[in-house]
Design a protein around this motif. Structure first.
Motif, mmCIF file in Angstrom:
data_model
loop_
_atom_site.group_PDB
_atom_site.id
_atom_site.type_symbol
_atom_site.label_atom_id
_atom_site.label_comp_id
_atom_site.label_asym_id
_atom_site.label_seq_id
_atom_site.Cartn_x
_atom_site.Cartn_y
_atom_site.Cartn_z
ATOM 1 N N GLY A 1 7.240 0.608 -8.661
ATOM 2 C CA GLY A 1 6.681 1.909 -9.019
ATOM 3 C C GLY A 1 6.341 2.768 -7.823
ATOM 4 N N ILE A 2 6.990 2.518 -6.687
ATOM 5 C CA ILE A 2 6.727 3.279 -5.460
ATOM 6 C C ILE A 2 7.767 4.385 -5.337
ATOM 7 C CG2 ILE A 2 6.646 3.174 -2.931
ATOM 8 C CD1 ILE A 2 5.908 0.165 -3.281
ATOM 9 N N PRO A 3 7.372 5.635 -5.245
ATOM 10 C CA PRO A 3 8.342 6.716 -5.061
ATOM 11 C C PRO A 3 8.983 6.615 -3.677
ATOM 12 C CG PRO A 3 6.114 7.576 -4.907
ATOM 13 C CD PRO A 3 5.978 6.149 -5.327
ATOM 14 N N TYR A 4 10.191 7.171 -3.542
ATOM 15 C CA TYR A 4 10.888 7.087 -2.254
ATOM 16 C C TYR A 4 11.613 8.385 -1.962
ATOM 17 C CZ TYR A 4 15.273 6.605 -4.830
ATOM 18 O OH TYR A 4 16.345 6.829 -5.658
ATOM 19 N N GLN A 5 11.920 8.563 -0.690
ATOM 20 C CA GLN A 5 12.727 9.706 -0.257
ATOM 21 C C GLN A 5 13.630 9.233 0.871
ATOM 22 O OE1 GLN A 5 10.593 13.392 0.439
ATOM 23 N NE2 GLN A 5 12.146 14.136 1.858
ATOM 24 N N VAL A 6 14.871 9.725 0.888
ATOM 25 C CA VAL A 6 15.848 9.345 1.901
ATOM 26 C C VAL A 6 16.123 10.539 2.816
ATOM 27 C CG1 VAL A 6 18.189 8.497 2.330
ATOM 28 C CG2 VAL A 6 16.911 7.707 0.315
ATOM 29 N N VAL A 7 16.083 10.306 4.123
ATOM 30 C CA VAL A 7 16.438 11.333 5.103
ATOM 31 C C VAL A 7 17.716 10.863 5.798
ATOM 32 C CG1 VAL A 7 15.705 12.687 7.088
ATOM 33 C CG2 VAL A 7 14.004 11.884 5.419
ATOM 34 N N HIS A 8 18.830 11.503 5.497
ATOM 35 C CA HIS A 8 20.125 11.045 5.983
ATOM 36 C C HIS A 8 20.369 11.471 7.434
ATOM 37 C CE1 HIS A 8 21.528 9.494 2.156
ATOM 38 N NE2 HIS A 8 21.033 10.569 1.573
ATOM 39 N N ASN A 9 21.381 10.823 8.041
ATOM 40 C CA ASN A 9 21.769 11.154 9.410
ATOM 41 C C ASN A 9 23.217 10.713 9.626
ATOM 42 O OD1 ASN A 9 21.634 11.838 12.215
ATOM 43 N ND2 ASN A 9 19.475 11.286 12.256
ATOM 44 N N ALA A 10 23.758 11.028 10.798
ATOM 45 C CA ALA A 10 25.125 10.625 11.131
ATOM 46 C C ALA A 10 25.222 9.114 11.244
ATOM 47 C CB ALA A 10 25.555 11.263 12.445
ATOM 48 N N SER A 11 26.368 8.564 10.856
ATOM 49 C CA SER A 11 26.617 7.137 11.014
ATOM 50 C C SER A 11 28.035 6.935 11.516
ATOM 51 C CB SER A 11 26.419 6.400 9.690
ATOM 52 O OG SER A 11 27.532 6.588 8.840
ATOM 53 N N ILE A 12 28.370 5.714 11.872
ATOM 54 C CA ILE A 12 29.730 5.406 12.314
ATOM 55 C C ILE A 12 30.735 5.760 11.226
ATOM 56 C CG2 ILE A 12 29.530 3.013 11.509
ATOM 57 C CD1 ILE A 12 31.562 4.276 14.552
ATOM 58 N N MET A 13 30.302 5.725 9.953
ATOM 59 C CA MET A 13 31.217 5.955 8.838
ATOM 60 C C MET A 13 31.781 7.376 8.825
ATOM 61 S SD MET A 13 31.163 3.004 7.321
ATOM 62 C CE MET A 13 31.738 3.201 5.642
ATOM 63 N N ASN A 14 31.028 8.338 9.350
ATOM 64 C CA ASN A 14 31.583 9.698 9.415
ATOM 65 C C ASN A 14 31.880 10.141 10.848
ATOM 66 O OD1 ASN A 14 28.969 10.272 10.294
ATOM 67 N ND2 ASN A 14 28.360 11.251 8.380
ATOM 68 N N ASP B 1 0.803 -1.230 0.000
ATOM 69 C CA ASP B 1 0.000 0.000 0.000
ATOM 70 C C ASP B 1 0.838 1.283 0.000
ATOM 71 O OD1 ASP B 1 -2.264 -1.643 0.161
ATOM 72 O OD2 ASP B 1 -2.256 -1.591 2.350
ATOM 73 N N ALA B 2 2.172 1.169 -0.223
ATOM 74 C CA ALA B 2 3.010 2.367 -0.170
ATOM 75 C C ALA B 2 2.759 3.317 -1.334
ATOM 76 C CB ALA B 2 4.487 1.978 -0.127
ATOM 77 N N LYS B 3 2.019 2.859 -2.374
ATOM 78 C CA LYS B 3 1.625 3.776 -3.454
ATOM 79 C C LYS B 3 0.497 4.692 -3.011
ATOM 80 C CE LYS B 3 2.836 1.004 -7.533
ATOM 81 N NZ LYS B 3 2.288 0.309 -8.727
ATOM 82 N N GLU B 4 -0.295 4.217 -2.049
ATOM 83 C CA GLU B 4 -1.460 4.989 -1.604
ATOM 84 C C GLU B 4 -1.252 5.697 -0.276
ATOM 85 O OE1 GLU B 4 -1.899 1.578 -2.565
ATOM 86 O OE2 GLU B 4 -2.242 2.344 -4.590
ATOM 87 N N THR B 5 -0.249 5.274 0.492
ATOM 88 C CA THR B 5 -0.039 5.853 1.820
ATOM 89 C C THR B 5 1.452 6.005 2.072
ATOM 90 O OG1 THR B 5 -0.625 5.610 4.165
ATOM 91 C CG2 THR B 5 0.028 3.602 2.997
ATOM 92 N N ASP B 6 1.807 6.705 3.141
ATOM 93 C CA ASP B 6 3.215 6.926 3.462
ATOM 94 C C ASP B 6 3.704 5.872 4.454
ATOM 95 O OD1 ASP B 6 3.612 9.202 1.866
ATOM 96 O OD2 ASP B 6 2.697 10.488 3.386
#
Length: 289
Positions: A102-115, A71-76
């Motif tokens: 066919g589901i759109p996506y968005q990424v919200v980044h944050n701090a990780s051990i890598m940085n 249902d990610a096409k119809e809801t968040d």
């Protein structure tokens, strides 16, 4: 839309403002629960976010990802990851599944051990390939991570070693019998990782090979990075094998060639043999290095 949201490294408050806005508007929110952990549990996150969370364990993410995307096409729908969303390849797989559906996506980044590991005093652009150090068993003792450390050091580069964790794992016996009985959680410490590295050093010496590392090799242990009680220790590999940095999660850095500024930073968390080793590094550094 599918949102992949990084939670940072410490506690519930480390989520970004954008990430919190996303969580609060989503109809379903999953918390990835096997590649890393925060210093607080699911209940503390739910209280801070004002949202009910569904634990997404390995089986759900890797074998039943369609349930997350339903249902990610119809809801968040939000998928929460400790650190940054792309700290594990599993999450790239989830994103690709969404694209194919066919589901759109968005990424919200944050701090990780890598940085965030830069706080140990070693400069991030001097790091080579990151490696994972796995728990050894009686019959399985791989050394591939060790060879990657040597490749980095040959180029003068530091190595971030991510240490193994076992959460909701089954014994081979229970797995074969189909019993849903899980082993207690285990988290590798810097002392365990250093002990495994020293065992490889010993083995290679016995074979007559140059081990590349020695008991005197400089390392940095970090624990609970991003938390209020984070710990850091600069030590030789031998010292690190008996170093107690407390509760998980731990990471280990094997140092490469050191810049004088890095030497000064490492002194902040060094003692004993490590200080002597740093003095030698400083004296050996060429003028203008």
């Amino acid at each position: 839309m599918l949102y992949l949201v990084g939670l940072g490294l410490g506690d519930a408050a480390d989520i970004t403002v954008k990430g919190l806005q996303v969580v609060r508007k989503c109809s379903r929110v999953y918390l990835e629960a096997y590649t890393s952990m925060l210093t607080v549990g699911k209940e503390a996150l739910e209280e801070f976010y004002g949202k009910e969370l569904t634990l997404a364990e390995r089986d759900l993410v890797e074998q039943e990802a369609d349930e997350i995307l339903k249902d990610a096409k119809e809801t968040d729908v939000a998928f929460l990851v400790v650190g940054d969303p792309f700290g594990a390849t599993t999450h790239s797989d989830l994103l690709l599944r969404a694209v194919r559906a066919g589901i759109p996506y968005q990424v919200v980044h944050n701090a990780s051990i890598m940085n965030a590991v830069g706080c140990c005093g070693l400069q991030l652009y001097n790091f080579g390939e990151t490696v994972s150090v796995v728990f050894w068993t009686e019959s399985w003792r791989p050394e591939s991570f060790y060879d990657k450390i040597l490749q980095n050091r040959a180029a003068g580069l530091h190595t971030l070693c991510l240490l193994d964790l076992k959460v909701k794992e089954q014994s081979l016996e229970n797995l074969m019998r189909g019993k849903k009985i899980y082993e207690p959680p285990r988290f590798m410490s810097v002392s365990q990782a250093a002990a495994q590295l020293l065992e490889i050093v010993r083995r290679r010496r016995e074979r007559g090979d140059d081990p590349g590392l020695t008991e005197d090799t400089l390392c940095v242990g970090v624990a609970r990075l991003g938390a209020s009680d984070q710990e850091m220790r600069t030590a030789t590999l031998a010292q690190m094998s008996s170093c107690d940095l407390g509760a998980p999660l731990h990471s280990l850095v094997v140092a490469g060639r050191l810049h004088p500024l890095e030497v000064d930073m490492l002194r902040l968390h060094a003692r004993g043999d490590a200080l002597t080793r740093l003095d030698r590094e400083c004296a050996a550094a060429p003028q203008g290095h």
